[in-house]
Design a protein around this motif. Structure first.
Motif, mmCIF file in Angstrom:
data_model
loop_
_atom_site.group_PDB
_atom_site.id
_atom_site.type_symbol
_atom_site.label_atom_id
_atom_site.label_comp_id
_atom_site.label_asym_id
_atom_site.label_seq_id
_atom_site.Cartn_x
_atom_site.Cartn_y
_atom_site.Cartn_z
ATOM 1 N N GLU A 41 13.280 1.801 -10.060
ATOM 2 C CA GLU A 41 13.552 1.554 -8.476
ATOM 3 C C GLU A 41 12.218 0.808 -7.793
ATOM 4 O OE1 GLU A 41 15.916 4.307 -6.020
ATOM 5 O OE2 GLU A 41 17.765 3.419 -6.994
ATOM 6 N N LEU A 42 11.098 2.141 -7.531
ATOM 7 C CA LEU A 42 10.085 1.605 -6.530
ATOM 8 C C LEU A 42 9.588 0.743 -7.229
ATOM 9 C CD1 LEU A 42 8.271 2.145 -4.250
ATOM 10 C CD2 LEU A 42 7.298 3.767 -5.722
ATOM 11 N N GLN A 43 9.627 0.887 -8.357
ATOM 12 C CA GLN A 43 8.727 -0.684 -9.864
ATOM 13 C C GLN A 43 9.150 -1.773 -9.378
ATOM 14 O OE1 GLN A 43 5.920 0.184 -11.606
ATOM 15 N NE2 GLN A 43 5.529 -1.909 -11.535
ATOM 16 N N LYS A 82 0.868 -1.165 -0.144
ATOM 17 C CA LYS A 82 -0.097 0.053 -0.011
ATOM 18 C C LYS A 82 1.092 0.880 0.038
ATOM 19 C CE LYS A 82 -3.899 -2.443 2.102
ATOM 20 N NZ LYS A 82 -4.648 -2.543 3.193
ATOM 21 N N ILE A 83 2.104 1.128 0.863
ATOM 22 C CA ILE A 83 2.917 2.722 1.162
ATOM 23 C C ILE A 83 3.633 2.997 -0.399
ATOM 24 C CG2 ILE A 83 4.653 3.443 2.083
ATOM 25 C CD1 ILE A 83 3.672 1.928 4.714
ATOM 26 N N GLU A 84 4.133 1.228 -0.574
ATOM 27 C CA GLU A 84 4.901 2.192 -2.104
ATOM 28 C C GLU A 84 3.774 2.257 -3.627
ATOM 29 O OE1 GLU A 84 5.072 -0.547 -0.067
ATOM 30 O OE2 GLU A 84 6.924 -1.116 0.339
ATOM 31 N N SER A 85 2.606 1.517 -3.264
ATOM 32 C CA SER A 85 2.242 2.233 -3.859
ATOM 33 C C SER A 85 1.175 4.034 -4.344
ATOM 34 C CB SER A 85 0.472 1.199 -4.188
ATOM 35 O OG SER A 85 1.163 0.028 -4.123
ATOM 36 N N LEU A 86 0.629 4.142 -3.115
ATOM 37 C CA LEU A 86 1.219 5.302 -2.153
ATOM 38 C C LEU A 86 2.143 6.400 -3.486
ATOM 39 C CD1 LEU A 86 -1.166 5.525 0.687
ATOM 40 C CD2 LEU A 86 -1.838 5.847 -1.634
#
Length: 182
Positions: free
Chosen positions: A74-76, A10-14
């Motif tokens: 990197e986040l992806q 959830k946090i990474e998606s936001l």
């Protein structure tokens, strides 16, 4: 062929949504800086300092854009690794349950590739000569099986035998077969 595990993201998606919005704004700013620099670089009334200041602002904005694109990549990568899929594999056992805490290195499942058969044979030391040149027959029929490993040290359990592994696509999982080398 389904998603096996989905780790909370959830946090990474936001964060990804925020980064993409920032990137959109950064690119708009970059276009404005580019236009300002392009318009002023050919004007004779502008000083070299003013032109260099506009160029530096453009370069700084381009750097911000590329750094944010790297953060997004990197986040992806992190998001992609939080979802585990099994495709064409056999799930024998799942070690985690819904809402379990999983850390890096935790064993989550026991999965097997059953697209090909793997057989372990113990071949007597007198029969090992020229075995790689011989054709492999399974239940009396010539097979496409190949020797994937041949351990040339004598086995500890079967003292006068060598361990060989065959890989084939010809047999079904768990079937008992007769192997011949001719």
């Amino acid at each position: 062929n389904k998603e096996l595990i989905h780790i909370d993201s959830k946090i990474e998606s936001l964060r990804m949504k925020s980064y993409k919005e920032q990137l959109k704004h950064y690119k708009e700013e970059e276009k404005i800086h580019q236009r300002l620099y392009d318009n002023s670089k050919n004007i004779r009334g502008k000083s070299k300092t003013e032109k260099d200041t506009l160029l530096l602002a453009l370069l700084a904005q381009q750097t911000k854009v590329s750094e944010l694109e790297l953060k997004i990549a990197e986040l992806q990568d992190t998001l992609d690794k939080k979802r585990i899929f099994i495709r064409g594999l056999y799930l024998k056992e799942l070690y985690v349950n819904l809402h379990d805490y999983v850390s890096v290195g935790t064993k989550v499942a026991q999965v097997y590739d059953i697209s090909k058969g793997k057989m372990t044979l113990y071949i007597h030391k007198d029969d090992i000569k020229e075995i790689k040149e011989k054709k492999i027959y399974i239940d009396g029929v010539e097979s496409s099986a190949v020797i994937s490993k041949l351990d040339m040290t004598l086995d500890e359990t079967y003292v006068s035998s060598y361990k060989a592994e065959l890989v084939t696509h010809d047999i079904s999982f768990g079937k008992l077969v007769t192997i011949e080398f001719r």
